[in-house]
Each structure stands twice: as C-alpha cells, then as structure tokens.
Write a protein that holds these residues in place. Structure first.
Motif, PDB file in Angstrom:
ATOM      1  N   LEU A  14       0.841  -1.192   0.000  1.00  0.00           N
ATOM      2  CA  LEU A  14       0.000   0.000   0.000  1.00  0.00           C
ATOM      3  C   LEU A  14       0.879   1.245   0.000  1.00  0.00           C
ATOM      4  O   LEU A  14       1.943   1.274   0.622  1.00  0.00           O
ATOM      5  N   TYR A  15       0.428   2.271  -0.717  1.00  0.00           N
ATOM      6  CA  TYR A  15       1.168   3.526  -0.777  1.00  0.00           C
ATOM      7  C   TYR A  15       0.648   4.501   0.278  1.00  0.00           C
ATOM      8  O   TYR A  15      -0.552   4.713   0.410  1.00  0.00           O
ATOM      9  N   THR A  16       1.564   5.098   1.020  1.00  0.00           N
ATOM     10  CA  THR A  16       1.191   6.142   1.965  1.00  0.00           C
ATOM     11  C   THR A  16       2.129   7.328   1.766  1.00  0.00           C
ATOM     12  O   THR A  16       3.202   7.191   1.172  1.00  0.00           O
ATOM     13  N   TYR A  17       1.704   8.472   2.243  1.00  0.00           N
ATOM     14  CA  TYR A  17       2.454   9.692   1.987  1.00  0.00           C
ATOM     15  C   TYR A  17       2.698  10.437   3.294  1.00  0.00           C
ATOM     16  O   TYR A  17       1.934  10.304   4.253  1.00  0.00           O
ATOM     17  N   GLU A  18       3.758  11.231   3.324  1.00  0.00           N
ATOM     18  CA  GLU A  18       4.120  11.946   4.540  1.00  0.00           C
ATOM     19  C   GLU A  18       2.965  12.833   4.996  1.00  0.00           C
ATOM     20  O   GLU A  18       2.368  13.560   4.201  1.00  0.00           O
ATOM     21  N   GLY A  19       2.630  12.734   6.278  1.00  0.00           N
ATOM     22  CA  GLY A  19       1.522  13.501   6.824  1.00  0.00           C
ATOM     23  C   GLY A  19       0.259  12.691   6.993  1.00  0.00           C
ATOM     24  O   GLY A  19      -0.660  13.095   7.716  1.00  0.00           O
ATOM     25  N   GLU A  20       0.172  11.536   6.336  1.00  0.00           N
ATOM     26  CA  GLU A  20      -1.007  10.684   6.483  1.00  0.00           C
ATOM     27  C   GLU A  20      -0.946   9.908   7.797  1.00  0.00           C
ATOM     28  O   GLU A  20       0.131   9.474   8.221  1.00  0.00           O
ATOM     29  N   ASP A  21      -2.089   9.699   8.406  1.00  0.00           N
ATOM     30  CA  ASP A  21      -2.178   8.962   9.670  1.00  0.00           C
ATOM     31  C   ASP A  21      -2.385   7.481   9.355  1.00  0.00           C
ATOM     32  O   ASP A  21      -3.471   6.934   9.527  1.00  0.00           O
ATOM     33  N   TYR A  22      -1.312   6.823   8.899  1.00  0.00           N
ATOM     34  CA  TYR A  22      -1.442   5.442   8.458  1.00  0.00           C
ATOM     35  C   TYR A  22      -1.668   4.458   9.609  1.00  0.00           C
ATOM     36  O   TYR A  22      -2.050   3.316   9.376  1.00  0.00           O
ATOM     37  N   LEU A  23      -1.431   4.896  10.851  1.00  0.00           N
ATOM     38  CA  LEU A  23      -1.660   3.999  11.983  1.00  0.00           C
ATOM     39  C   LEU A  23      -3.149   3.870  12.316  1.00  0.00           C
ATOM     40  O   LEU A  23      -3.581   2.850  12.862  1.00  0.00           O
ATOM     41  N   ASN A  24      -3.916   4.894  11.963  1.00  0.00           N
ATOM     42  CA  ASN A  24      -5.347   4.871  12.272  1.00  0.00           C
ATOM     43  C   ASN A  24      -6.228   4.777  11.030  1.00  0.00           C
ATOM     44  O   ASN A  24      -7.378   4.365  11.127  1.00  0.00           O
ATOM     45  N   GLN A  25      -5.705   5.176   9.891  1.00  0.00           N
ATOM     46  CA  GLN A  25      -6.478   5.136   8.660  1.00  0.00           C
ATOM     47  C   GLN A  25      -5.767   4.245   7.638  1.00  0.00           C
ATOM     48  O   GLN A  25      -4.572   4.413   7.393  1.00  0.00           O
ATOM     49  N   VAL A  26      -6.502   3.329   7.043  1.00  0.00           N
ATOM     50  CA  VAL A  26      -5.917   2.398   6.084  1.00  0.00           C
ATOM     51  C   VAL A  26      -5.560   3.140   4.797  1.00  0.00           C
ATOM     52  O   VAL A  26      -6.425   3.778   4.196  1.00  0.00           O
ATOM     53  N   PRO A  27      -4.297   3.082   4.348  1.00  0.00           N
ATOM     54  CA  PRO A  27      -3.958   3.672   3.048  1.00  0.00           C
ATOM     55  C   PRO A  27      -4.801   3.026   1.951  1.00  0.00           C
ATOM     56  O   PRO A  27      -5.034   1.821   1.972  1.00  0.00           O
ATOM     57  N   GLN A  28      -5.244   3.809   0.998  1.00  0.00           N
ATOM     58  CA  GLN A  28      -6.218   3.311   0.026  1.00  0.00           C
ATOM     59  C   GLN A  28      -5.614   2.731  -1.245  1.00  0.00           C
ATOM     60  O   GLN A  28      -6.191   1.819  -1.838  1.00  0.00           O
ATOM     61  N   ARG A  29      -4.490   3.257  -1.668  1.00  0.00           N
ATOM     62  CA  ARG A  29      -3.957   2.819  -2.970  1.00  0.00           C
ATOM     63  C   ARG A  29      -2.951   1.686  -2.793  1.00  0.00           C
ATOM     64  O   ARG A  29      -2.088   1.729  -1.932  1.00  0.00           O
ATOM     65  N   ALA A  30      -3.101   0.689  -3.662  1.00  0.00           N
ATOM     66  CA  ALA A  30      -2.239  -0.497  -3.605  1.00  0.00           C
ATOM     67  C   ALA A  30      -1.316  -0.551  -4.814  1.00  0.00           C
ATOM     68  O   ALA A  30      -1.578   0.074  -5.847  1.00  0.00           O
ATOM     69  N   ALA A  31      -0.247  -1.301  -4.686  1.00  0.00           N
ATOM     70  CA  ALA A  31       0.638  -1.552  -5.825  1.00  0.00           C
ATOM     71  C   ALA A  31      -0.039  -2.562  -6.733  1.00  0.00           C
ATOM     72  O   ALA A  31      -0.340  -3.677  -6.312  1.00  0.00           O
ATOM     73  N   GLY A  32      -0.303  -2.156  -7.955  1.00  0.00           N
ATOM     74  CA  GLY A  32      -0.908  -3.049  -8.927  1.00  0.00           C
ATOM     75  C   GLY A  32       0.088  -3.438  -9.993  1.00  0.00           C
ATOM     76  O   GLY A  32       1.239  -3.741  -9.695  1.00  0.00           O
ATOM     77  N   LYS A  33      -0.344  -3.384 -11.243  1.00  0.00           N
ATOM     78  CA  LYS A  33       0.525  -3.746 -12.358  1.00  0.00           C
ATOM     79  C   LYS A  33       1.545  -2.639 -12.564  1.00  0.00           C
ATOM     80  O   LYS A  33       1.255  -1.609 -13.168  1.00  0.00           O
ATOM     81  N   SER A  34       2.735  -2.839 -12.056  1.00  0.00           N
ATOM     82  CA  SER A  34       3.740  -1.781 -12.031  1.00  0.00           C
ATOM     83  C   SER A  34       5.109  -2.382 -11.750  1.00  0.00           C
ATOM     84  O   SER A  34       5.248  -3.586 -11.545  1.00  0.00           O
ATOM     85  N   PHE A  35       6.114  -1.514 -11.692  1.00  0.00           N
ATOM     86  CA  PHE A  35       7.451  -1.986 -11.349  1.00  0.00           C
ATOM     87  C   PHE A  35       7.493  -2.492  -9.911  1.00  0.00           C
ATOM     88  O   PHE A  35       8.298  -3.360  -9.578  1.00  0.00           O
TER      89      PHE A  35
END
Length: 304
Positions: A161-182
C-alpha cells in the motif's frame, strides 16, 4: 574478494568519465521526471543535466535548474536552456509531448513502468549518449540484485500500500495499492505473490477488498520529502501495529506482519532506487521466513 575488487575498479573507471565523454546529443540534457533524473545521475551524467523537475532529488550544491513538473513544464525556461535532448516518460499523444514537438525540441520518450522497460530505458540512454559500457554495467548490476534477492519455494501473499508523509497510516488504512507496475515486478522477483492481481496500476482498495485478499504481510511504502539526494539510497524498515477498524481479523494483523518502508527510493524506478527497494523487501521476507522456520522447529520439538 578478487571479483568484488575487480567490479569496484570497473565501476570507478566507468563513472569517472567527464562530460566530454558523451555524445553531442547528450551535452545538455533536460529530464522530465525524478526517475529519469536519478537514472541519469546513476549513469554518471550529472554534469550533462542542465535541468529537471521540481520533484527531483539532487546532489548538494547541484547546478541543475528546475523547469516545473512532468505535466506542467515551463516551456519558456526549457527554450532558454537550449537543451540538446529532453528525456521524458510521457505518452506519445500527451499534450506535453505535442507541445514539445511543436517547439521542435529533441524529445526522447522512455518508460519505467516495469523491470523490463527500466532495463530497456537504461540501454537506450546508453546508446543515445554513447555510454554503452556504463549502461550495460547498470543493467548487469540490477540483474545481479534480482538474482541474489530471491527466496525460492517460499511464496507469500503480499499487499503493498502507498502512503504519503503527513497521512495517519496507523489509524487510517492507506487506500492505494501496488498493482501492475514496477513495484509488482520487484515483489514477484523475490519469489512472493502480489495479493492484488488486477490490471490497474494503483487501484483504490476498499476495506472489504483487503479482507477478501487477506494477505500474509502488508507493506506500506512512503517516500520522504528530502530535497537533497541521498547517494546511499537508504530505506528504513519499521514493524508497525496499526489500529485499523474492521480489519483486525486480517492474518497480517493477527500475526503482526505489517511494515513500513520509508525513503525516497521506494517511489522511484531508477536502477539504484529499484535495487534499494528490492533489498529492503527481501530483508522483510527473509526475516519472516527465518521466524516461521524457527516457530516450526519449536512446534515440532514441543510435539515430540
């Protein structure tokens, strides 16, 4: 040891060449993506890069100028810099490519969407700039890392899952996943399995979708905001214990197998960044394998 010393000597000789050692076409390069800039730097072309994007990570006191972003470049600033070539990761029919063509810039499109296109793009840059030896070395270095960071016969179901600086990833689930990519290619090169197998690049995942996938391990990727280039391409790994509501039944949460990898290389597809990301992923999976094997041995001993 002798082989390692020989490789070091070869590396030093290849990357100590001056700007005069490249083709005329690459005397004044503009890069239109952070990945391209980092790739050019890894090939020893810093002195030939006249400009890059606002998102580039550059060496301290760099002379490289900023000409906007990949999707909103400053065309007037580009013209004033008089580039001999522009490397861009754009679609052929994109507005940016059409504008560059209209202004008659020498624009070469390259892609970094997969491991195969990354290797191809490195080789293309080598041919255009007449630094084939450096490019071949980089591709060989990448292939060597892929070969030596593989866990055979130990496939795991991994959700990135992709998360970005400033996001509260401990309490909110990151939404975007690694799909067809490098990122998927890097993961599968370790011998593991991407939990998301759809055709999208960065799909938005609902909590219901994550529950259905029920991954063995969840790994968050987070790029940092440091404007200076970290030449070691360092990535920090941390095991985390998130409070994700409605997801507490996940195997990854139950078994405390959720990690975050922090560092700019996690979001960049240049050869050095890919190698750093690959090694960090391998470290997580290898440690998981060792732990699982130790638990299995302990269980057998207790049973006996």
């Amino acid at each position: 040891m002798k082989k390692l010393l020989s490789l070091f000597i070869l590396y030093a000789s290849l990357f100590s060449a001056s700007a005069l050692a490249v083709s005329e076409q690459c005397q004044r390069i503009i890069s239109l993506s952070p990945t391209i800039t980092d790739t050019l730097l890894s090939l020893g072309l810093e002195e030939n890069i006249v400009a890059g994007t606002r998102y580039d990570r550059l060496p301290k006191n760099s002379h490289i100028k900023e000409i906007g972003g990949m999707l909103d470049p400053n065309y007037e600033a580009i013209a004033l810099l008089d580039p001999t070539i522009i490397f861009a990761d754009l679609a052929k029919d994109s507005p940016q490519k059409r504008k560059l063509d209209m202004l008659q810039f020498n624009t070469h499109l390259i892609s970094f969407s997969s491991l195969d296109t990354i290797k191809k793009s490195i080789t293309e840059i080598g041919k255009i700039c007449k630094i084939q030896s450096r490019a071949t070395y980089k591709v060989d270095e990448l292939n060597h890392a892929l070969k030596n960071n593989y866990l055979s016969d130990y496939p795991l179901n991994i959700l990135i899952l992709y998360t970005y600086e400033g996001e509260d990833y401990l309490n909110q689930v990151p939404q975007r996943a690694a799909g067809k990519s490098f990122h998927q290619d890097i993961l599968e090169s370790t011998g593991s399995h991407n939990a998301y197998q759809g055709s999208l690049n960065a799909p938005i995942m609902s909590q219901e979708s994550i529950l259905m996938l029920n991954p063995d391990i969840i790994i968050l990727l987070q790029g940092d905001q440091n404007k200076s280039l970290d030449e070691t391409r360092s990535i920090t790994i941390e095991k985390i214990y998130p409070f994700w509501q409605n997801l507490q039944s996940l195997s990854a949460i139950q078994n405390q197998q959720i990690y975050i990898m922090k560092g700019e290389p996690t979001f960049i597809a240049s050869p050095d960044a890919v190698i750093a990301t690959l090694k960090s992923l391998y470290q997580i999976l290898y440690n998981h394998q060792i732990t699982e094997n130790s638990l299995s041995i302990k269980s057998i001993q207790q049973h006996n």
